[in-house]
Design an enzyme around this catalytic site. Structure first.
Site, PDB file in Angstrom:
ATOM      1  N   LYS A 189     -41.768   4.467-103.559  1.00 47.39           N
ATOM      2  CA  LYS A 189     -41.349   5.322-102.450  1.00 47.39           C
ATOM      3  C   LYS A 189     -40.778   6.612-103.032  1.00 47.39           C
ATOM      4  O   LYS A 189     -39.670   6.647-103.563  1.00 47.39           O
ATOM      5  CB  LYS A 189     -40.280   4.628-101.594  1.00 47.39           C
ATOM      6  CG  LYS A 189     -39.955   5.424-100.356  1.00 47.39           C
ATOM      7  CD  LYS A 189     -38.468   5.595-100.209  1.00 47.39           C
ATOM      8  CE  LYS A 189     -38.094   6.598 -99.170  1.00 47.39           C
ATOM      9  NZ  LYS A 189     -38.341   7.996 -99.575  1.00 47.39           N
ATOM     10  N   CYS A 300     -29.112  14.292-112.994  1.00 50.79           N
ATOM     11  CA  CYS A 300     -28.050  13.282-112.857  1.00 50.79           C
ATOM     12  C   CYS A 300     -27.105  13.307-114.047  1.00 50.79           C
ATOM     13  O   CYS A 300     -25.914  13.085-113.893  1.00 50.79           O
ATOM     14  CB  CYS A 300     -28.677  11.914-112.712  1.00 50.79           C
ATOM     15  SG  CYS A 300     -29.842  11.586-114.030  1.00 50.79           S
TER      16      CYS A 300
HETATM   17  P1  NAD Z   1     -30.755   9.871-102.495  1.00 52.82           P
HETATM   18  O1  NAD Z   1     -29.906   8.715-102.871  1.00 52.82           O
HETATM   19  O2  NAD Z   1     -30.455  10.593-101.249  1.00 52.82           O
HETATM   20  O3  NAD Z   1     -32.275   9.413-102.359  1.00 52.82           O
HETATM   21  C1  NAD Z   1     -32.929   8.704-103.367  1.00 52.82           C
HETATM   22  C2  NAD Z   1     -34.032   7.892-102.742  1.00 52.82           C
HETATM   23  O4  NAD Z   1     -33.448   6.940-101.841  1.00 52.82           O
HETATM   24  C3  NAD Z   1     -35.009   8.730-101.913  1.00 52.82           C
HETATM   25  O5  NAD Z   1     -36.319   8.228-102.091  1.00 52.82           O
HETATM   26  C4  NAD Z   1     -34.528   8.498-100.501  1.00 52.82           C
HETATM   27  O6  NAD Z   1     -35.544   8.630 -99.541  1.00 52.82           O
HETATM   28  C5  NAD Z   1     -34.038   7.068-100.558  1.00 52.82           C
HETATM   29  N1  NAD Z   1     -33.031   6.779 -99.520  1.00 52.82           N
HETATM   30  C6  NAD Z   1     -32.199   7.673 -98.912  1.00 52.82           C
HETATM   31  N2  NAD Z   1     -31.434   7.035 -97.999  1.00 52.82           N
HETATM   32  C7  NAD Z   1     -31.787   5.738 -98.033  1.00 52.82           C
HETATM   33  C8  NAD Z   1     -31.339   4.573 -97.327  1.00 52.82           C
HETATM   34  N3  NAD Z   1     -30.397   4.630 -96.384  1.00 52.82           N
HETATM   35  N4  NAD Z   1     -31.914   3.374 -97.622  1.00 52.82           N
HETATM   36  C9  NAD Z   1     -32.868   3.304 -98.571  1.00 52.82           C
HETATM   37  N5  NAD Z   1     -33.344   4.368 -99.258  1.00 52.82           N
HETATM   38  C10 NAD Z   1     -32.805   5.566 -98.993  1.00 52.82           C
HETATM   39  O7  NAD Z   1     -30.764  10.821-103.770  1.00 52.82           O
HETATM   40  P2  NAD Z   1     -31.465  12.230-103.903  1.00 52.82           P
HETATM   41  O8  NAD Z   1     -30.685  13.195-103.063  1.00 52.82           O
HETATM   42  O9  NAD Z   1     -32.923  12.091-103.696  1.00 52.82           O
HETATM   43  O10 NAD Z   1     -31.224  12.539-105.450  1.00 52.82           O
HETATM   44  C11 NAD Z   1     -30.021  13.002-105.931  1.00 52.82           C
HETATM   45  C12 NAD Z   1     -29.189  11.856-106.465  1.00 52.82           C
HETATM   46  O11 NAD Z   1     -29.925  11.111-107.416  1.00 52.82           O
HETATM   47  C13 NAD Z   1     -27.981  12.347-107.210  1.00 52.82           C
HETATM   48  O12 NAD Z   1     -26.869  11.576-106.868  1.00 52.82           O
HETATM   49  C14 NAD Z   1     -28.346  12.125-108.661  1.00 52.82           C
HETATM   50  O13 NAD Z   1     -27.280  11.966-109.535  1.00 52.82           O
HETATM   51  C15 NAD Z   1     -29.171  10.912-108.593  1.00 52.82           C
HETATM   52  N6  NAD Z   1     -30.041  10.810-109.755  1.00 52.82           N
HETATM   53  C16 NAD Z   1     -29.739   9.886-110.704  1.00 52.82           C
HETATM   54  C17 NAD Z   1     -30.523   9.773-111.839  1.00 52.82           C
HETATM   55  C18 NAD Z   1     -30.209   8.745-112.899  1.00 52.82           C
HETATM   56  O14 NAD Z   1     -31.096   8.407-113.655  1.00 52.82           O
HETATM   57  N7  NAD Z   1     -29.010   8.248-112.991  1.00 52.82           N
HETATM   58  C19 NAD Z   1     -31.626  10.589-111.990  1.00 52.82           C
HETATM   59  C20 NAD Z   1     -31.921  11.516-110.999  1.00 52.82           C
HETATM   60  C21 NAD Z   1     -31.115  11.614-109.875  1.00 52.82           C
END
Ligand code: NAD
Length: 495
Positions: A189, A300
């Site tokens: 996804k 991140c």
């Molecule tokens: P997000 O958590 O909003 O979304 C990530 C994924 O989860 C997306 O595919 C989104 O559609 C899905 N999602 C959103 N709400 C959901 C729900 N209620 N239930 C299930 N799935 C849901 O994150 P983002 O805004 O896409 O990315 C930014 C975040 O990702 C930041 O916090 C960043 O630190 C983190 N990040 C972490 C790493 C790592 O390896 N640690 C790498 C990249 C990004």
């Protein structure tokens, strides 16, 4: 490298179909609904993308399970699996410009980064797992005479991979390369912000010879598609990269459904510590700005907090501010641009609102305004909040944008305490010319990766992930293959 007008022409000619990829074929969503995906640099719609829901998730999971049980992939010889993954790596490279352009347009990412890092990096990771997968051996347990107990690693079954928008293709590959390498089926996804390269990847995987159903790509809303995967009783494990807030929801979904395994790579508020023995402050300033402003701070593991010892604080801050002011913010398809836009107006608004709050808690704020004359309101200038209290909200909250806060400390012990003083523990940086201090402080920093005298060190051979609210489980390296398998003991009594 193409010029900016050549990339613009290539973008104008690009027409992504926007269909989901389920069971080896392109399909519209069950509801027929679509969602526009927008280029943050221009505000233009790139494509209408299938807006999937629970029914599409059921179709994808069902196809994944059927494929897994059929053995078409899960029981294929390791070298055959390796050949398919290598072919997929070749196809990614053969379509490098197209994939780079998709990620650059969908996420506002600089074309110099997507062409040099994201897409070739994705191919290299796939190839690394392809080359590794037939070098992993099982074990024979020392049980005693008359018995033979083998311990083998078995694929888990159906893996749901839920990924964010900052490295659209590469985050997907971090998940699916090791998961597929060991024989699982995967339902991917992508983020609703950046689905296009993942959809193309589904197509390329089929072209590479991956059997139908082994990889499906289901775009859609997080709370709908992500939640349906998280709660699905026929999904064996979720591998997630994204925010801590959503990571916690996946734990809840698992607990309320089938207790599936959940692996979380979440947010960070990483510190870079600069000790007062460093001599080359220009190199440190370049490292610190690189550590936070790469990908417009949407990383991140970005080192978003500078913890600097007083002796070098003033001289380093002066250099940092000069470098920050010199950063050009603009068209991500222009190879000369230093920093592109943030992924969306929503993200830019959130970053700027955190900055406004943070300014009240800092001795000074430099930058952070909208880039004058930019085509959309996604272009935020890099910002430094000077001399902020470590407990301030801006110093504790993940901004996920081009925002650096600085803290001045007196001692090495204080530097360690401030660096470790958030609930996150994903990455840390350290600059020092003293080898003993380097080892002593690196050992005391709580983080999944500590980069000493370098920036955000990362390689496919080293595990990546964090502690605390940054999540658990590791991507990359051979350890990632462990988490997509379960240990199985087979005990034969023959004595
Ligand atoms: P997000 O958590 O909003 O979304 C990530 C994924 O989860 C997306 O595919 C989104 O559609 C899905 N999602 C959103 N709400 C959901 C729900 N209620 N239930 C299930 N799935 C849901 O994150 P983002 O805004 O896409 O990315 C930014 C975040 O990702 C930041 O916090 C960043 O630190 C983190 N990040 C972490 C790493 C790592 O390896 N640690 C790498 C990249 C990004």
């Amino acid at each position: 490298m193409k010029t900016a007008p050549e990339w613009a022409a290539a973008a104008a000619a690009q027409r992504p179909a926007g269909l989901a990829w389920i069971d080896g074929r392109p399909v519209p969503s069950s509801s027929g609904r679509t969602r526009p995906t927008v280029d943050p640099a221009t505000g233009q719609v790139i494509a209408e993308v299938a807006e999937c829901d629970e029914r599409d998730v059921d179709l994808a999971v069902d196809a994944a399970r059927r494929a897994f049980l059929s053995g078409s992939w899960s029981r294929q010889g390791p070298r055959d699996r390796a050949a398919v993954l290598s072919r997929l790596a070749d196809l990614i490279l053969a379509n490098l410009d197209e994939l780079a352009l998709l990620d650059s347009r969908d996420g506002g990412k600089r074309i110099v980064d997507t062409t040099a890092i994201d897409i070739p990096g994705s191919a290299a990771i796939l190839r690394w797992y392809a080359e590794s997968l037939d070098k992993v051996y099982g074990e024979v347990a020392p049980t005693g005479p008359g018995d033979l107990a083998t311990v083998t690693r078995e694929p888990l079954g159906v893996i749901a991979a839920v990924v964010p928008w900052n490295y659209p293709l590469e985050m997907a590959i971090w998940k699916l390369a090791p998961a597929l390498a060991v024989g699982n089926s995967v339902v991917l996804k992508p983020s609703e912000e950046t689905p296009l390269s993942a959809l193309r990847l589904g197509e390329l995987a089929t072209e590479a010879g991956l059997p139908d159903g082994v990889l499906s790509v289901v775009p859609g809303d997080g709370p709908v598609v992500g939640q349906a995967l998280g709660r699905h009783t026929d999904v064996d494990a979720v591998t997630f990269t994204g925010s801590t807030q959503v990571g916690k929801l996946f734990q809840l979904y698992a607990g309320e459904s089938n207790m599936k395994q959940v692996w979380l790579e979440c947010g960070g508020k990483s510190a870079v510590v600069v000790l007062d023995d460093v001599t080359d402050l220009d190199a440190v300033a370049a490292g610190v700005t690189g550590g936070i402003f790469t990908n417009a701070g949407q990383v991140c593991s970005a080192t978003s907090r500078l913890v600097v010892q007083r002796g070098v604080a003033e001289a380093l801050t002066e250099r940092l501010l000069a470098r920050t002011a010199a950063i050009t913010v603009g068209n991500p398809l222009d190879p000369a641009t230093d920093m592109g836009p943030l992924v969306s107006i929503g993200q830019a608004t959130q970053v700027r609102s955190l900055l406004t709050d943070g300014a009240a808690e800092a001795a000074a704020l430099v930058g952070g305004e909208l880039e004058p004359g930019a085509a959309t309101e996604c272009f935020v200038r890099p910002a430094v909040l000077v001399d902020v209290a470590p407990t301030a909200r801006i110093a504790q909250t993940e901004v996920f944008g081009p925002v650096l806060v600085t803290h001045v400390v007196d001692t090495e012990e204080e530097a360690i305490a401030v660096a470790n003083g958030t609930p996150y523990a994903l990455a840390a940086g350290l600059w020092t010319d003293d080898l003993r201090r380097a080892h002593r402080v690196a050992a005391a920093l709580r983080a999944g990766t500590v980069s000493v005298n370098c920036v955000d060190a990362l390689d496919v051979s080293t595990p990546f992930g964090g502690f605390g609210l940054s999540g658990y489980g590791r991507d990359l390296s051979l350890h990632a293959m462990d988490k997509f398998t379960g240990l199985k003991t087979t005990w034969v009594h023959y004595g």
